[in-house]
Design a protein around this motif. Structure first.
Motif, PDB file in Angstrom:
ATOM      1  N   GLN A   1      74.003  64.139  82.844  1.00 14.27           N
ATOM      2  CA  GLN A   1      74.417  65.067  81.794  1.00 14.27           C
ATOM      3  C   GLN A   1      74.909  64.318  80.559  1.00 14.27           C
ATOM      4  O   GLN A   1      74.657  64.731  79.423  1.00 14.27           O
TER       5      GLN A   1
ATOM      6  N   HIS B   1      71.931  63.150  78.834  1.00 15.94           N
ATOM      7  CA  HIS B   1      71.308  64.312  78.180  1.00 15.94           C
ATOM      8  C   HIS B   1      71.952  64.567  76.816  1.00 15.94           C
ATOM      9  O   HIS B   1      71.253  64.821  75.825  1.00 15.94           O
TER      10      HIS B   1
ATOM     11  N   TYR C   1      67.349  66.408  86.916  1.00 18.84           N
ATOM     12  CA  TYR C   1      68.110  67.581  87.359  1.00 18.84           C
ATOM     13  C   TYR C   1      67.634  68.078  88.723  1.00 18.84           C
ATOM     14  O   TYR C   1      68.435  68.472  89.573  1.00 18.84           O
TER      15      TYR C   1
ATOM     16  N   ASP D   1      70.304  70.399  90.724  1.00 20.86           N
ATOM     17  CA  ASP D   1      70.426  71.533  89.799  1.00 20.86           C
ATOM     18  C   ASP D   1      69.029  71.994  89.399  1.00 20.86           C
ATOM     19  O   ASP D   1      68.545  71.729  88.299  1.00 20.86           O
TER      20      ASP D   1
ATOM     21  N   VAL E   1      68.019  74.961  88.756  1.00 20.38           N
ATOM     22  CA  VAL E   1      68.049  75.968  87.679  1.00 20.38           C
ATOM     23  C   VAL E   1      68.015  75.282  86.322  1.00 20.38           C
ATOM     24  O   VAL E   1      67.267  75.682  85.420  1.00 20.38           O
ATOM     25  N   LYS E   2      68.833  74.242  86.161  1.00 19.14           N
ATOM     26  CA  LYS E   2      68.839  73.483  84.912  1.00 19.14           C
ATOM     27  C   LYS E   2      67.502  72.784  84.700  1.00 19.14           C
ATOM     28  O   LYS E   2      67.005  72.701  83.566  1.00 19.14           O
TER      29      LYS E   2
ATOM     30  N   LYS F   1      65.211  75.279  83.251  1.00 17.95           N
ATOM     31  CA  LYS F   1      65.527  75.575  81.850  1.00 17.95           C
ATOM     32  C   LYS F   1      64.958  74.511  80.924  1.00 17.95           C
ATOM     33  O   LYS F   1      64.398  74.823  79.864  1.00 17.95           O
ATOM     34  N   VAL F   2      65.096  73.256  81.307  1.00 15.99           N
ATOM     35  CA  VAL F   2      64.538  72.167  80.507  1.00 15.99           C
ATOM     36  C   VAL F   2      63.015  72.255  80.504  1.00 15.99           C
ATOM     37  O   VAL F   2      62.369  72.097  79.463  1.00 15.99           O
TER      38      VAL F   2
END
Length: 507
Positions: A195, A198, A220, A225, A227-228, A231-232
């Motif tokens: 993170q 990122h 991720y 993660d 879900v993240k 999203k990316v």
């Protein structure tokens, strides 16, 4: 014309990378003025590697005869050629020819040498070049090469330490730095560091870089993660096959079968034909046999059924569905096999005598076994109680193939003796043969053998070690209780039961 310039011209001519050219242009020194480089002219080389070796031979002969060679562009061209051909052995020879002062002060030469070493797993040598560089902070190239070397060899902690040193020394990361650092974060499961990286990506303006975004998706997903990661993935402006495979692999790893199948379908609808990574990944998911057959049929229609990763995955997935017949058919029909192919077919037969037959076929095909191979064949010997064969294989593993036994190999050897009722011999593996402390798998194999053959004395020793190594594993306590129960030592059964209660372990 200077000698170094002449050689440079030859190199540039010899290693022009023409995709339609099957042979290298002939290295000719016939028109040169007489020099010591004219000695022992060689025939026209048939491959680029041979041509490169001949050039290096001539250079070494020239230096040996007192000719000074210090042309930076020549060494740069040679190292670039070594990198393209993955000719690290020739690169080492060239390294010895480069004057130390030139290597230290010419960042281009040292960077290319560092890249050659690191990309071929010569990390110690790469770091020595890196430490010796005079101006390594002029760009991110040298840092990226070494970070990449660390990540590709699984030395993730070293890769991250080098990245933070890079930032501390004021070198700006670029689009090649971040994917390698993210791979290290994913390899170690350090989502908080990922993170942080990122945020740095956003600050540096690489938020739309597809190469970097693919690395974020992978990081991720590996760090848990998903879900993240999605999203990316959804923000990637121009997805490529790596993008789709990263997301697909993440879903499969997290056993999200429905999402994996959806992303697999979307990938095809978006015009990206699944490659060997896509197919082998989706096959490792817990698919029904119907879906496996459909994917196999699709692969057959595309004519890629004998791609090695795909064929190897098919062997494994058919075995998992109990279709050893189909697994054997795929293996037997493969036009070529690699080490993974042999290890897979041997592993799926590790409880059968066929494992040894496949092992012998493997040796006859001139494929050298590795540590994984011997785990499977030793396991097969243990199940079949083939003690002599197992002893012979263990000796061959160390003496002929130079494989250092791991904890798993010793566990297999203990299991070999234990299943045959040779409890003392099994115990002696731990006390006399092992070069390091035995772990739970080794002591566990011994304890189980003691349970089967009612050996209380050695069983108690194994159990005591397991209680220290796995204090919360109730199975070890229960197994010792069962050993006592078999020999009617009721008092000891109750003593172990009280011990479990005292330690807060459910009986």
């Amino acid at each position: 014309m200077a000698v170094t310039s002449i050689i440079q011209c030859q190199i540039l001519n010899a290693f022009s990378f023409n995709k339609n050219q099957n042979q290298i242009k002939k290295l000719s020194l016939a028109k040169l003025s007489p020099t010591q480089l004219l000695v022992n002219q060689k025939r026209c080389p048939q491959t680029k590697l041979e041509a490169l070796a001949n050039v290096v031979d001539d250079l070494e002969a020239a230096v040996k005869n007192g000719i000074q060679i210090d042309d930076p562009s020549m060494f740069s061209s040679l190292l670039e050629t070594c990198f393209r051909l993955e000719a690290v052995e020739q690169g080492i020879r060239i390294h010895h020819l480069i004057p130390k002062t030139l290597l230290r002060r010419n960042v281009g030469i040292s960077s290319k040498l560092l890249r050659l070493y690191s990309s071929n797993g010569y990390i110690d040598e790469a770091h020595q070049v890196f430490d010796y560089m005079y101006d390594r902070n002029s760009s991110a190239f040298a840092w990226n090469s070494l970070i990449s070397g660390y990540t590709e060899t699984g030395l993730y902690e070293d890769a991250l330490a080098l990245y933070f040193q890079m930032v501390e020394e004021g070198v700006d990361p670029d689009g090649f730095t971040f994917p390698r650092v993210l791979k290290a974060c994913g390899g170690m499961g350090l989502i908080h560091v990922g993170q942080q990286v990122h945020r740095e990506i956003i600050r540096c303006g690489y938020v739309n870089d597809g190469f970097v975004l693919n690395g974020l998706v992978d990081m991720y997903a590996k760090c848990g993660d998903i879900v993240k990661a999605r999203k990316v993935f959804d923000k990637i402006p121009s997805k490529d096959i790596v993008s789709w495979n990263s997301m697909l692999t993440g879903y499969v790893k997290h056993q999200l079968l429905f999402d994996a199948l959806v992303i697999f379908r979307f990938m095809i609808q978006d015009g990206y034909e699944p490659d060997s990574i896509s197919i082998s990944t989706i096959l490792t998911a817990e698919l029904s046999q119907k879906l496996v057959s459909q994917i196999h049929g699709w692969v057959l229609r595309k004519g890629t059924e004998w791609n090695l990763p795909i064929a190897n995955s098919l062997i494994l997935v058919y075995t998992n569905h109990g279709r050893l017949d189909l697994a054997r058919w795929v293996f037997d029909e493969m036009p070529e096999r690699d080490l993974v192919s042999w290890n897979t077919i041997i592993s799926v037969h590790k409880n059968h005598r066929n494992a040894l037959s496949y092992f012998n076929r493997m040796l006859n095909s001139n494929t050298s076994p590795d540590a994984i191979t011997f785990v499977s064949v030793l396991t097969a010997c243990a199940h079949l109680r083939l003690v002599k064969d197992g002893e012979m294989l263990f000796s061959k593993m160390t003496e002929k193939y130079g494989i250092i036994p791991s904890m798993e190999h010793y566990a297999c050897l203990v299991n070999l003796y234990g299943r045959a009722g040779l409890i003392v011999e099994a115990y002696k593996v731990i006390t006399d043969k092992m070069q390091f402390a035995a772990g739970p798998t080794v002591w566990g194999a011994l304890l189980h053998a003691c349970y089967v053959y009612k050996n209380v004395e050695i069983g108690e020793i194994a159990a005591e070690n397991l209680f220290e190594l796995e204090p919360d594993n109730d199975h070890n306590f229960k197994l010792l209780m069962q050993i006592y129960g078999k020999v009617k030592r009721v008092h000891d059964v109750e003593r172990v039961r009280v011990m479990m209660v005292t330690r807060g372990i459910d009986c």
